[in-house]
Write a protein that holds these residues in place. Sequence first.
Motif, mmCIF file in Angstrom:
data_model
loop_
_atom_site.group_PDB
_atom_site.id
_atom_site.type_symbol
_atom_site.label_atom_id
_atom_site.label_comp_id
_atom_site.label_asym_id
_atom_site.label_seq_id
_atom_site.Cartn_x
_atom_site.Cartn_y
_atom_site.Cartn_z
ATOM 1 N N LYS A 128 0.831 -1.204 0.000
ATOM 2 C CA LYS A 128 0.000 0.000 0.000
ATOM 3 C C LYS A 128 0.869 1.259 0.000
ATOM 4 N N TYR A 129 0.446 2.265 -0.754
ATOM 5 C CA TYR A 129 1.234 3.485 -0.919
ATOM 6 C C TYR A 129 1.559 4.139 0.430
ATOM 7 N N LYS A 130 0.587 4.138 1.340
ATOM 8 C CA LYS A 130 0.807 4.791 2.636
ATOM 9 C C LYS A 130 1.831 4.049 3.489
ATOM 10 N N THR A 132 4.715 3.016 2.140
ATOM 11 C CA THR A 132 5.995 3.150 1.434
ATOM 12 C C THR A 132 7.143 3.419 2.386
ATOM 13 N N ASN A 138 13.322 1.619 0.522
ATOM 14 C CA ASN A 138 12.938 2.976 0.118
ATOM 15 C C ASN A 138 14.149 3.909 0.243
ATOM 16 N N TYR A 167 9.851 -2.687 -7.653
ATOM 17 C CA TYR A 167 9.980 -1.374 -7.002
ATOM 18 C C TYR A 167 11.443 -1.033 -6.745
#
Length: 222
Positions: A128-130, A132, A138, A167
Amino acid sequence: MGSKNKLKRFKENETFSNVVQPKREEIFEGFELKGKWNEFFKNDCPIVLELGCGKGEYTIGLAQRNPEKNFIGIDIKGARFWRGAKSAQEEKLENVAFLRTQIELIDNLFDESEIDEIWITFPDPQIKYKRTKHRLTNPVFLKKYKHILKPEGVVHLKTDSEFMHGYTLGLLQGQGDEILYSNHDVYKNAGSPSEVLEIQTFYENQYLEQGKPITYIQFRIN
């Protein structure tokens, strides 16, 4: 796992010489082993980290195959890595340690250029983006890895998540980092290092039974 069993493992971890469990204030006020991990191992051998080590299966497997290197498994769940710590004691593996901490604090626990390699094995892809900010590849985490790694230090990512694989590849390419090797199905496509193929965790075996491809990236952060 029952609470009694967890408490028993926590207590046993306290008796293991290969387990380090710093308190939060120690980490922020000046962790005594920062920059001195080779003194902990009583040698000058290269130091390799496994982030989110779980039961320590990969840490142990790497240490058995590479006695000329030191290995530190890192996880916040001490009752989980208890198994790896106990196995290392039983097998008298003196090149293994386990560190109980949150991974986002590693730059408080290791000095600049103190680490030779980092393994990230089957991390939660946090799709989920939230979420990340919690992905272990990252940009914020990569910056922390770069700080503690030697200039030629290498990061290994082994995962069952095609999302995490894609990713990370895209991010590395966008940042201009050096991708040394990439394989989107290590057991189908030849060429992966033996340590990727010969060490399998409990969960990896489950993924393989489900027919999920296991991916691998080896890279250097420029």
